[in-house]
Scaffold this active site. Structure first.
Site, PDB file in Angstrom:
ATOM      1  CE  LYS A  14      11.490 -65.385  41.974  1.00 56.63           C
ATOM      2  NZ  LYS A  14      12.816 -65.162  42.342  1.00 56.63           N
ATOM      3  CB  ALA A 104      16.219 -57.544  40.378  1.00 59.16           C
ATOM      4  N   GLY A 105      16.406 -60.927  40.113  1.00 58.11           N
ATOM      5  CA  GLY A 105      15.986 -62.104  40.872  1.00 58.11           C
ATOM      6  C   GLY A 105      14.576 -61.941  41.409  1.00 58.11           C
ATOM      7  CB  ALA A 107       9.856 -63.440  38.793  1.00 58.42           C
ATOM      8  N   GLY A 109      10.576 -60.343  34.181  1.00 59.75           N
ATOM      9  CA  GLY A 109      10.132 -60.754  32.854  1.00 59.75           C
ATOM     10  C   GLY A 109       9.061 -61.827  32.936  1.00 59.75           C
ATOM     11  CB  SER A 110       8.781 -64.862  35.080  1.00 59.79           C
ATOM     12  OG  SER A 110      10.030 -65.392  34.742  1.00 59.79           O
ATOM     13  CB  THR A 111       5.756 -61.048  37.005  1.00 61.53           C
ATOM     14  OG1 THR A 111       4.517 -61.058  37.703  1.00 61.53           O
ATOM     15  CG2 THR A 111       6.187 -59.622  36.748  1.00 61.53           C
ATOM     16  CG  ASP A 143      10.383 -67.403  37.445  1.00 60.67           C
ATOM     17  OD1 ASP A 143      10.177 -67.555  36.233  1.00 60.67           O
ATOM     18  OD2 ASP A 143      11.165 -66.546  37.900  1.00 60.67           O
TER      19      ASP A 143
END
Ligand code: ATP
Length: 298
Positions: A14, A104-105, A107, A109-111, A143
């Site tokens: 993202k 990196a900002g 996401a 891991g979240s994705t 996120d």
């Protein structure tokens, strides 16, 4: 109940077209106002040997050695949460082919966590609704609900309350993540040092989001690029000269605008054509930096 023993899912990165901190919530969390966009740069997640099992059991592997392949991995945590929410004990092997730069900002891991929630739900015949998957996901990270649905969305609260927006029109996005990493808690500390309680006494002013929302409604990509904003950008880039240089190279290379994503240090530039994005990618390369050309996911 088990429909597939293998599923493949893409976990898209993202970017933030808008990111502001509007105050504080109970519990000390920052109140976030953000417009997020998934882009085609993605991790590829393969879940195989999916079986019913006496106890949940997951084996994680990844092509990148610095990704933790144990219970710290968000893919692992997501798989456990799926078992808890569905009441089904599962065993499976989960392989992450990581292409998204880490810390990196974007996401990353979240994705992966969101992709595992979607993938296991698919394997078990979509037994949970998307709303439920988002609800579970929000326990992994603010996120994650956005990563579950993707596309273009406004989020507030901790960044987990989603409002779907019109798709971003097709354009070319050059993403680069170079230089010293940024930890999200460090970036928040930087902001707290400047704005403390995010009220006018500390010089904080909420950034108007109306122009960006109008331009998304109109599908006006030049104006979308012009209206982008990230409250973290000025303080973080002041401390990160390499990311600053990458942003300057993107502008020099013809970006309509370039901006840091999340708490950085990744930077993305918006280009009108693929050729322009590839020329800027070459300019980055000539300066020793790697860039990825992608497009918005719709
Ligand atoms: P965000 O934009 O959500 O703040 P990020 O890009 O800053 O994310 P990530 O790439 O998610 O950060 O990685 C941050 C840390 O999370 C990594 O250093 C790693 O130790 C840990 N981590 C756990 N699971 C994963 C995963 N599946 N992929 C990458 N990192 C993971």
């Amino acid at each position: 109940m088990l429909s597939y023993s293998t599923v493949k899912e893409k976990g898209y990165a993202k970017i933030n077209l808008h990111l502001d901190i509007t105050g504080r919530l109970e519990g000390g969390y920052h109140a976030v106002a953000t417009v997020m966009q998934t882009v085609t740069l993605c991790d590829e997640i393969t879940i195989e040997d999916i079986k019913h099992s006496d106890v949940p059991s997951f084996e994680i592997s990844c092509n990148k050695p610095d990704v933790p392949c144990d219970e710290r991995n968000l893919a692992y945590k997501a798989a456990l949460l799926f078992c808890e929410a569905s009441g089904v004990n599962v065993s499976a092997k989960i392989h992450i082919e990581k292409n998204i730069p880490m810390a990196a900002g974007m996401a990353g891991g979240s994705t992966d966590g969101a992709a595992v929630l979607r993938g296991l739900n698919k394997a078990f015949g979509e037994m949970l609704s998307t709303e439920r998957i988002c609800e579970i996901g929000s326990r992994l990270g603010a996120d994650v609900p956005f990563c579950v649905v993707g596309g273009t969305a406004y989020a507030d609260g901790k960044g987990d309350v989603l409002h779907v927006l019109p798709n971003m029109p097709r354009c070319y996005i050059l993403v680069a993540c170079e230089g010293e990493g940024v930890s999200t808690p460090w970036a928040y500390k930087l902001l707290d040092g400047i704005y403390s309680d995010f009220n006018e006494n500390s010089g904080y002013e909420p950034k108007d989001i109306g122009g960006l929302l109008d331009s998304l409604n109109l599908g006006d990509k030049a104006r979308i690029a012009a209206e982008m904003y990230n409250i973290f950008e000025a303080p973080v880039l002041a401390e990160r000269p390499v990311a600053r240089k990458v942003k300057a190279l993107m502008m020099e290379g013809g970006a309509v605008n370039a901006m840091m994503s999340g708490s950085g240090p990744s930077v993305f530039g918006i280009f009108m054509s693929e050729d322009e994005a590839k020329n800027a990618q070459r300019l980055l390369y000539d300066n020793g930096f790697k860039g990825y050309v992608c497009v918005p996911c719709v």
